[in-house]
Design a protein around this motif. Sequence first.
Motif, PDB file in Angstrom:
ATOM      1  N   THR A 198      -4.809  16.135   7.564  1.00  0.00           N
ATOM      2  CA  THR A 198      -5.339  15.456   8.743  1.00  0.00           C
ATOM      3  C   THR A 198      -6.046  16.437   9.680  1.00  0.00           C
ATOM      4  N   THR A 199      -5.410  17.574   9.959  1.00  0.00           N
ATOM      5  CA  THR A 199      -6.032  18.527  10.874  1.00  0.00           C
ATOM      6  C   THR A 199      -7.277  19.143  10.227  1.00  0.00           C
ATOM      7  N   THR A 200      -7.253  19.299   8.902  1.00  0.00           N
ATOM      8  CA  THR A 200      -8.434  19.806   8.197  1.00  0.00           C
ATOM      9  C   THR A 200      -9.628  18.907   8.465  1.00  0.00           C
ATOM     10  N   CYS A 232       1.996   9.112  15.468  1.00  0.00           N
ATOM     11  CA  CYS A 232       2.076  10.385  14.760  1.00  0.00           C
ATOM     12  C   CYS A 232       3.064  11.321  15.445  1.00  0.00           C
ATOM     13  N   ILE A 233       4.022  11.814  14.684  1.00  0.00           N
ATOM     14  CA  ILE A 233       5.028  12.719  15.260  1.00  0.00           C
ATOM     15  C   ILE A 233       4.406  14.093  15.494  1.00  0.00           C
ATOM     16  N   GLY A 234       3.321  14.387  14.781  1.00  0.00           N
ATOM     17  CA  GLY A 234       2.715  15.716  14.860  1.00  0.00           C
ATOM     18  C   GLY A 234       1.533  15.801  15.811  1.00  0.00           C
ATOM     19  N   GLN A 235       1.376  14.795  16.671  1.00  0.00           N
ATOM     20  CA  GLN A 235       0.195  14.717  17.538  1.00  0.00           C
ATOM     21  C   GLN A 235      -0.022  15.974  18.379  1.00  0.00           C
ATOM     22  N   PHE A 275      -4.180   8.806  16.560  1.00  0.00           N
ATOM     23  CA  PHE A 275      -2.825   9.136  16.100  1.00  0.00           C
ATOM     24  C   PHE A 275      -1.961   7.884  15.997  1.00  0.00           C
ATOM     25  N   SER A 276      -2.596   6.712  15.884  1.00  0.00           N
ATOM     26  CA  SER A 276      -1.901   5.446  15.942  1.00  0.00           C
ATOM     27  C   SER A 276      -1.200   5.350  17.298  1.00  0.00           C
ATOM     28  N   ALA A 277      -0.341   4.359  17.491  1.00  0.00           N
ATOM     29  CA  ALA A 277       0.292   4.198  18.803  1.00  0.00           C
ATOM     30  C   ALA A 277       1.584   3.433  18.618  1.00  0.00           C
ATOM     31  N   VAL A 313       0.825  -1.201   0.000  1.00  0.00           N
ATOM     32  CA  VAL A 313       0.000   0.000   0.000  1.00  0.00           C
ATOM     33  C   VAL A 313       0.869   1.266   0.000  1.00  0.00           C
ATOM     34  N   TYR A 314       1.854   1.295   0.887  1.00  0.00           N
ATOM     35  CA  TYR A 314       2.599   2.547   1.059  1.00  0.00           C
ATOM     36  C   TYR A 314       3.506   2.868  -0.123  1.00  0.00           C
ATOM     37  N   ASP A 315       3.857   1.841  -0.930  1.00  0.00           N
ATOM     38  CA  ASP A 315       4.648   2.137  -2.134  1.00  0.00           C
ATOM     39  C   ASP A 315       3.858   2.992  -3.123  1.00  0.00           C
ATOM     40  N   PRO A 366      -9.610  11.133  11.626  1.00  0.00           N
ATOM     41  CA  PRO A 366      -9.127  11.663  10.350  1.00  0.00           C
ATOM     42  C   PRO A 366      -8.340  10.638   9.528  1.00  0.00           C
ATOM     43  N   VAL A 367      -7.645   9.701  10.194  1.00  0.00           N
ATOM     44  CA  VAL A 367      -6.968   8.620   9.461  1.00  0.00           C
ATOM     45  C   VAL A 367      -7.688   7.332   9.844  1.00  0.00           C
ATOM     46  N   PRO A 368      -8.624   6.863   9.001  1.00  0.00           N
ATOM     47  CA  PRO A 368      -9.478   5.750   9.440  1.00  0.00           C
ATOM     48  C   PRO A 368      -8.846   4.367   9.355  1.00  0.00           C
ATOM     49  N   GLN A 369      -7.764   4.207   8.613  1.00  0.00           N
ATOM     50  CA  GLN A 369      -7.220   2.860   8.409  1.00  0.00           C
ATOM     51  C   GLN A 369      -5.727   2.950   8.101  1.00  0.00           C
ATOM     52  N   VAL A 370      -4.912   2.100   8.739  1.00  0.00           N
ATOM     53  CA  VAL A 370      -3.467   2.063   8.455  1.00  0.00           C
ATOM     54  C   VAL A 370      -3.003   0.614   8.307  1.00  0.00           C
ATOM     55  N   TYR A 371      -1.893   0.396   7.619  1.00  0.00           N
ATOM     56  CA  TYR A 371      -1.495  -0.960   7.236  1.00  0.00           C
ATOM     57  C   TYR A 371      -0.052  -1.268   7.661  1.00  0.00           C
ATOM     58  N   PHE A 429       1.873  17.301   3.340  1.00  0.00           N
ATOM     59  CA  PHE A 429       0.624  16.546   3.217  1.00  0.00           C
ATOM     60  C   PHE A 429       0.059  16.199   4.594  1.00  0.00           C
ATOM     61  N   GLU A 430       0.849  15.444   5.380  1.00  0.00           N
ATOM     62  CA  GLU A 430       0.377  14.947   6.673  1.00  0.00           C
ATOM     63  C   GLU A 430       0.008  16.085   7.611  1.00  0.00           C
ATOM     64  N   GLY A 431       0.693  17.215   7.449  1.00  0.00           N
ATOM     65  CA  GLY A 431       0.528  18.306   8.402  1.00  0.00           C
ATOM     66  C   GLY A 431      -0.720  19.143   8.196  1.00  0.00           C
ATOM     67  N   PHE A 445       1.331  18.983  17.981  1.00  0.00           N
ATOM     68  CA  PHE A 445       1.088  20.093  17.048  1.00  0.00           C
ATOM     69  C   PHE A 445      -0.388  20.100  16.653  1.00  0.00           C
ATOM     70  N   ALA A 446      -0.892  18.936  16.294  1.00  0.00           N
ATOM     71  CA  ALA A 446      -2.268  18.825  15.802  1.00  0.00           C
ATOM     72  C   ALA A 446      -3.273  19.176  16.898  1.00  0.00           C
ATOM     73  N   MET A 447      -3.052  18.661  18.108  1.00  0.00           N
ATOM     74  CA  MET A 447      -3.993  18.958  19.198  1.00  0.00           C
ATOM     75  C   MET A 447      -4.002  20.455  19.494  1.00  0.00           C
TER      76      MET A 447
HETATM   77  C1  HEM Z   1      -5.617  15.413  13.679  1.00  0.00           C
HETATM   78  C2  HEM Z   1      -4.473  15.390  13.080  1.00  0.00           C
HETATM   79  C3  HEM Z   1      -3.633  14.157  12.814  1.00  0.00           C
HETATM   80  C4  HEM Z   1      -3.984  12.834  12.857  1.00  0.00           C
HETATM   81  C5  HEM Z   1      -5.341  12.221  13.192  1.00  0.00           C
HETATM   82  C6  HEM Z   1      -2.803  12.075  12.515  1.00  0.00           C
HETATM   83  C7  HEM Z   1      -2.749  10.690  12.473  1.00  0.00           C
HETATM   84  C8  HEM Z   1      -1.621   9.947  12.164  1.00  0.00           C
HETATM   85  C9  HEM Z   1      -1.570   8.521  12.111  1.00  0.00           C
HETATM   86  C10 HEM Z   1      -2.754   7.571  12.371  1.00  0.00           C
HETATM   87  C11 HEM Z   1      -0.298   8.159  11.786  1.00  0.00           C
HETATM   88  C12 HEM Z   1       0.205   6.727  11.548  1.00  0.00           C
HETATM   89  C13 HEM Z   1       0.159   6.482  10.057  1.00  0.00           C
HETATM   90  C14 HEM Z   1       0.492   5.080   9.647  1.00  0.00           C
HETATM   91  O1  HEM Z   1       0.692   4.197  10.488  1.00  0.00           O
HETATM   92  O2  HEM Z   1       0.560   4.881   8.431  1.00  0.00           O
HETATM   93  C15 HEM Z   1       0.459   9.375  11.622  1.00  0.00           C
HETATM   94  C16 HEM Z   1       1.792   9.439  11.284  1.00  0.00           C
HETATM   95  C17 HEM Z   1       2.457  10.614  10.997  1.00  0.00           C
HETATM   96  N1  HEM Z   1       1.975  11.904  11.138  1.00  0.00           N
HETATM   97 FE1  HEM Z   1       0.137  12.418  11.793  1.00  0.00          FE
HETATM   98  N2  HEM Z   1      -1.773  12.939  12.258  1.00  0.00           N
HETATM   99  C18 HEM Z   1      -2.230  14.220  12.438  1.00  0.00           C
HETATM  100  C19 HEM Z   1      -1.512  15.391  12.297  1.00  0.00           C
HETATM  101  C20 HEM Z   1      -0.195  15.462  11.900  1.00  0.00           C
HETATM  102  C21 HEM Z   1       0.558  16.689  11.783  1.00  0.00           C
HETATM  103  C22 HEM Z   1       0.025  18.082  12.117  1.00  0.00           C
HETATM  104  C23 HEM Z   1       1.803  16.336  11.325  1.00  0.00           C
HETATM  105  C24 HEM Z   1       2.989  17.210  11.031  1.00  0.00           C
HETATM  106  C25 HEM Z   1       3.138  18.455  11.333  1.00  0.00           C
HETATM  107  C26 HEM Z   1       1.819  14.890  11.166  1.00  0.00           C
HETATM  108  C27 HEM Z   1       2.897  14.153  10.716  1.00  0.00           C
HETATM  109  C28 HEM Z   1       2.957  12.776  10.719  1.00  0.00           C
HETATM  110  C29 HEM Z   1       4.132  12.018  10.297  1.00  0.00           C
HETATM  111  C30 HEM Z   1       5.422  12.591   9.760  1.00  0.00           C
HETATM  112  C31 HEM Z   1       3.821  10.657  10.479  1.00  0.00           C
HETATM  113  C32 HEM Z   1       4.739   9.457  10.239  1.00  0.00           C
HETATM  114  C33 HEM Z   1       5.454   9.197  11.545  1.00  0.00           C
HETATM  115  C34 HEM Z   1       6.350   7.981  11.537  1.00  0.00           C
HETATM  116  O3  HEM Z   1       6.003   6.975  10.922  1.00  0.00           O
HETATM  117  O4  HEM Z   1       7.407   8.061  12.195  1.00  0.00           O
HETATM  118  N3  HEM Z   1       0.590  14.397  11.533  1.00  0.00           N
HETATM  119  N4  HEM Z   1      -0.375  10.466  11.858  1.00  0.00           N
END
Ligand code: HEM
Length: 562
Positions: A370-372, A504-507, A497-499, A114-116, A430-435, A365-367, A509-511
């Motif tokens: 997701t927050t939107t 999520c590194i941005g958790q 934010f997964s676990a 999937v991620y590729d 915001p992220v309903p499914q991860v693999y 993208f991630e930043g 920031f997002a909150m």
């Molecule tokens: C409500 C907002 C957010 C939610 C619900 C969220 C959720 C998640 C989830 C579920 C993952 C795991 C993805 C996976 O396993 O494939 C993840 C990873 C990540 N998120 Fe977020 N995210 C949010 C906001 C942000 C923000 C604001 C940033 C950056 C400024 C960010 C950057 C990242 C990055 C870089 C990863 C990959 C981390 C790693 O694998 O080491 N996210 N996020």
Amino acid sequence: MLSVLLSLNLSHLGLWASGLILVLGFLKLIHLLLRRQMLARAMDSFPGPPTHWLFGHALEIQKTGSLDKVVSWAHQFPYAHPLWLGQFLGFLNIYEPDYVKAVYSRGDPKAADVYDFFLQWIGKGLLVLHGPKWYEHRKLLTPGFHYDVLKPYVAVFNNSTHAMLDKWEEKAREDKSFDIFCDVGHMALDSLMKCTFGKGNSGLSHRDNSYYLAVSDLTLLMQQRIESFQYHNDFIYWLTPHGRRFLRACQEAHDHTGGHFPQDPTTGSQGSSLAPLGPSGTSAIAEFQPPFRQRMGPQAVTLSAPGPDQVIKERKAALQDEKEQEKIQNQRHLDFLDILLGARDESGIKLSDAELRAEVDTFMFEGHDTTTSGISWFLYCMALYPEHQSRCREEVCEILGDRDSFQWDDLGKMTYLTMCIKESLRLYPPVPQVYRQLSKPVNFVDGRSLPAGSLISLHIYALHRNSSVWPDSEVFDPLRFTPENVATRHPFAFMPFSAGPRNCIGQQFAMNEMKVVTALCLLRFEFALDPLQPPIKMPQLILRSKNGIHLRLKPLHLGSGK
Ligand code: HEM
Ligand SMILES: *[C@@H]1O[C@H](CO)[C@@H](O)[C@H](O)[C@H]1NC(C)=O
Ligand SMILES: *[C@@H]1O[C@H](CO)[C@@H](O)[C@H](O)[C@H]1NC(C)=O
Ligand SMILES: *[C@@H]1O[C@H](CO)[C@@H](O)[C@H](O)[C@H]1NC(C)=O
């Protein structure tokens, strides 16, 4: 004579070539069948919904959107069930806290199948990387989310939100409902650009909008690709109109983040985002080879286009300046861009151009997307439950007093608002499914197990609606998140934010962003539903609504004036 020989040779060549293709195709098929057998055997002990002989479960998911379908499957099949996207790609779909813990407390790699699909777009950034490279990047970037770095962002969120609210003030005059999703998206992108790339220009330019649209398209196309086995193979995908549209959208996104290569000043200009595929009308395939990342020289970061390119360029120039370098070394906490460029230029770990670009694309993208989603669905919940809306408003009014904006210390005081945000992240993750793909075998609580190599899909949406963990799971009840209730719940029951190590590194920031933005929104407007246009949940990597999120806004003129 020569021409006869040549044509003979050519026809031989053609024969050889088609023979070779046939053999390769055959080998590929054998490989796929063996893998299918491996995946299927691994999931032997997990019953699941009946599969279509060709599409697996893909049709049902495409028809109804996977979300509520999987919730109903979860009622039928406790803990987990196999989920087949076509005949060759089978995941164990899990949605029970102990099952989730068994996998997500470890750092298994993302499922490459999937991620590729991300690679053309965001490259090998933090989201996709695994192993030592991931660890290195994660360690490098973590200080960029230290709270001393996050503190000043509160004022940035304030400014971006005010710009959005002023726009809404205009729209609200018409006394009609309107779609808030898109405006929230622009606001989130604007604040992300200012936070991670330093200055950023205020106001939303045409470029921002085309980036925003490109990302919406990319997430939609990727979701469709995941669910359609015909599109799984790269080679075939790039030949389809769908695949070409994906490449075109990638290019638009890269135009914004600076992934466009040429020194040609015409393509570096504002209008470039609408340029056709290749600079010389080349096809998508030609554009694809070699991948743009390899074509980027160091020049790619010295482009003269506005936006992040400009920011990177200026920072780079500043870094050359010894005084500036000293200043940065003395500064205790560097922001995201300082870290990336600093790592490129001086510290032990060196990021290549491609790595730098991938991280910029990943965070862009991630930043924001997701927050939107998080903010938009939260405002929808507020409209749906006016009593919680009023309570949140009372709380933030009291915190603000007669000041005109929130400060860092206020964020910790927003207890009711925070509980409501969490409850909306539960119902609308915001992220309903991860693999994932298992790097070693795993044993589950009920004695069943999976061997290394198996694929896992964590269905966060279904996990958040498990009724033994969440009584009356469809009811919006923020009190589920009082400290006492949290303490008695399974730690892996709530994971927007997964676990574990790959969370999520941005958790944080997002909150923070969600608190500041929603608090300001509630102070300025009362939100109500449009009964004629209820949102239709749709997973597109992130949770969106098929028809947008339409709300009616009534200006309030409380607190921080306009
Ligand atoms: C409500 C907002 C957010 C939610 C619900 C969220 C959720 C998640 C989830 C579920 C993952 C795991 C993805 C996976 O396993 O494939 C993840 C990873 C990540 N998120 Fe977020 N995210 C949010 C906001 C942000 C923000 C604001 C940033 C950056 C400024 C960010 C950057 C990242 C990055 C870089 C990863 C990959 C981390 C790693 O694998 O080491 N996210 N996020
Ligand atoms: C919900 O979780 C409980 C306990 O953790 C589990 O026994 C049950 O099977 C789960 N239900 C669903 C629908 O996943
Ligand atoms: C926010 O806006 C105000 C006035 O519009 C400005 O003075 C301030 O510098 C801005 N702050 C940030 C962090 O952008
Ligand atoms: C919040 O934003 C508004 C509008 O941009 C600005 O006037 C105000 O000064 C900001 N407050 C703070 C503390 O940044």
